[in-house]
Scaffold this motif. Structure first.
Motif, PDB file in Angstrom:
ATOM      1  N   GLN A   1       0.786  -1.227   0.000  1.00 33.40           N
ATOM      2  CA  GLN A   1       0.000   0.000   0.000  1.00 33.40           C
ATOM      3  C   GLN A   1       0.821   1.282   0.000  1.00 33.40           C
ATOM      4  OE1 GLN A   1      -2.105   1.162   3.550  1.00 33.40           O
ATOM      5  NE2 GLN A   1      -3.903   1.775   2.380  1.00 33.40           N
ATOM      6  N   THR A   2       1.754   1.436   0.948  1.00 34.72           N
ATOM      7  CA  THR A   2       2.446   2.717   1.035  1.00 34.72           C
ATOM      8  C   THR A   2       3.351   2.966  -0.170  1.00 34.72           C
ATOM      9  OG1 THR A   2       4.019   1.635   2.551  1.00 34.72           O
ATOM     10  CG2 THR A   2       2.338   3.056   3.513  1.00 34.72           C
TER      11      THR A   2
ATOM     12  N   GLN B   1      -2.455  -3.606  -6.053  1.00 33.04           N
ATOM     13  CA  GLN B   1      -2.015  -3.483  -4.664  1.00 33.04           C
ATOM     14  C   GLN B   1      -2.059  -4.857  -4.024  1.00 33.04           C
ATOM     15  OE1 GLN B   1      -3.696  -0.279  -2.215  1.00 33.04           O
ATOM     16  NE2 GLN B   1      -3.705  -1.711  -0.497  1.00 33.04           N
TER      17      GLN B   1
ATOM     18  N   ASP C   1      -4.420  -1.731   6.132  1.00 32.55           N
ATOM     19  CA  ASP C   1      -4.587  -0.391   5.567  1.00 32.55           C
ATOM     20  C   ASP C   1      -3.941   0.626   6.504  1.00 32.55           C
ATOM     21  OD1 ASP C   1      -5.391   2.045   4.588  1.00 32.55           O
ATOM     22  OD2 ASP C   1      -7.491   1.477   4.309  1.00 32.55           O
TER      23      ASP C   1
ATOM     24  N   LEU D   1       1.076   4.140  -2.901  1.00 33.30           N
ATOM     25  CA  LEU D   1       0.641   5.526  -2.709  1.00 33.30           C
ATOM     26  C   LEU D   1       1.764   6.526  -2.944  1.00 33.30           C
ATOM     27  CD1 LEU D   1      -1.543   5.166   0.519  1.00 33.30           C
ATOM     28  CD2 LEU D   1      -2.351   5.901  -1.722  1.00 33.30           C
ATOM     29  N   ALA D   2       2.948   6.236  -2.398  1.00 29.18           N
ATOM     30  CA  ALA D   2       4.006   7.237  -2.366  1.00 29.18           C
ATOM     31  C   ALA D   2       4.920   7.202  -3.583  1.00 29.18           C
ATOM     32  CB  ALA D   2       4.845   7.061  -1.098  1.00 29.18           C
TER      33      ALA D   2
ATOM     34  N   LEU E   1      -3.568   3.762   6.104  1.00 27.90           N
ATOM     35  CA  LEU E   1      -4.326   5.003   6.211  1.00 27.90           C
ATOM     36  C   LEU E   1      -5.364   4.895   7.328  1.00 27.90           C
ATOM     37  CD1 LEU E   1      -4.808   5.979   2.465  1.00 27.90           C
ATOM     38  CD2 LEU E   1      -3.048   6.722   4.079  1.00 27.90           C
TER      39      LEU E   1
ATOM     40  N   THR F   1       3.824  10.686   2.083  1.00 31.91           N
ATOM     41  CA  THR F   1       3.985  11.040   0.662  1.00 31.91           C
ATOM     42  C   THR F   1       4.366  12.510   0.469  1.00 31.91           C
ATOM     43  OG1 THR F   1       1.603  11.482   0.393  1.00 31.91           O
ATOM     44  CG2 THR F   1       2.370   9.267  -0.098  1.00 31.91           C
TER      45      THR F   1
END
Length: 299
Positions: free
Chosen positions: A100-101, A127, A225, A104-105, A227, A248
């Protein structure tokens, strides 16, 4: 002469575990897979499968054939890489799994760079956590996996996978608003925690970290998750261990405290099947990931 297509079916069975899983992955019927493997048994002149309850498992002779099949497929991976390298443009489809990270980043900026530099390359992103992504890489569901390794919790490294380090990401203690600034890990023994699911390397690392600080964490919330982890900390419901990539490039929205030296940095890698790491599309994707700004530490 042994048929490579049927050998690949045998290899798929080793990696996916059941005839039904092989059939679903390859869009065949289970009976068709079974028939093809029966033909392969006749070609090889040895028994390749034996029943175990309602399932089947590979015999010792089948394992020998799978090992040779892996070597042939590695050679074909290298041939594809060499062929692609002989061309001026990088085209085709690259299938990527990222946790995930990283998704995202790092991935969005990498996709932007690749769109500009190699418009003929189609990159498909899924993902997926490393625990399931690496077996899927070996099963040829993906071409590249972005994976991670926590201090003292290395993932098993299958012999058919090549790793290349991408960067480091600092983990920090995320403090809910009820905790004074400057609190250390040992001060949070009585708080509820949010952590990743049991059985993951991240959970094993976090649990060991808390135990080393003298307490067993009260894991009241469990999710992959991050987040959600962050939101629970922001609302004062839990403490968490968050990576720098979760921001991010933004400033943290909760108070952060450093972890003990020697156990605060996770390492990020790209993983490919052996022989596939030199493919121009793989190299371009990895270079685009490494060229992003996602590894800048959070303040």
């Amino acid at each position: 002469m042994l048929d490579l297509h049927r050998l690949r079916l045998l290899r798929e069975l080793k990696h996916r575990g059941t005839l039904a899983a092989v059939a679903e992955a390859l869009s065949y019927s289970p009976s068709s897979i079974s028939q093809q493997l029966s033909v392969l048994e006749r070609e090889a002149g040895v028994r390749l499968l034996e029943p175990v309850g309602r399932r089947v498992r590979l015999t010792a002779q089948a394992e020998i054939l799978v090992a040779h099949t892996e070597a042939v497929l590695e050679r074909l991976e290298r041939a594809e890489a060499d062929l692609a390298a002989s061309l001026r443009d990088i085209t085709g489809v690259l299938r990527v799994a990222a946790f995930q990270t990283a998704a995202l980043a790092l991935v969005p900026d990498a996709l932007s760079a690749l769109r500009d530099a190699h418009p003929g390359l189609r990159v498909e992103i899924t993902q997926r956590e490393p625990e399931s992504a690496l077996p899927a890489l070996l099963a040829r569901d993906f071409d590249v996996v972005v994976t991670e390794e926590y201090p003292g919790e290395p993932h098993p490294r299958p012999s058919g996978v090549e790793y290349e380090e991408l960067g480091e990401d600092e983990m920090r203690l995320a403090l809910p608003g009820t905790v004074p600034h400057g609190a250390a890990l040992g001060d949070l023994a009585d708080l509820p925690w949010v952590m990743e699911p049991a059985g993951t390397a991240a959970r094993a690392w976090a649990t060991r970290l808390c135990r080393d600080a003298g307490f067993e964490p009260d894991v009241r919330f469990e999710s992959s998750d991050l987040l959600l982890h962050l939101r629970l900390v922001e609302r004062g419901h839990a403490a968490a261990l968050l990576p720098g990539l979760v921001w991010t490039g933004r400033p943290p929205t909760v108070a952060m405290a450093p972890l003990p030296a020697g156990c605060r940095v996770r390492r990020l890698f790209t993983a490919t099947r052996r022989g596939g790491g030199a493919h121009p599309a793989v190299r371009a994707f990895r270079d685009a990931l490494a060229g992003g700004t996602g590894f800048a530490p959070a303040d």
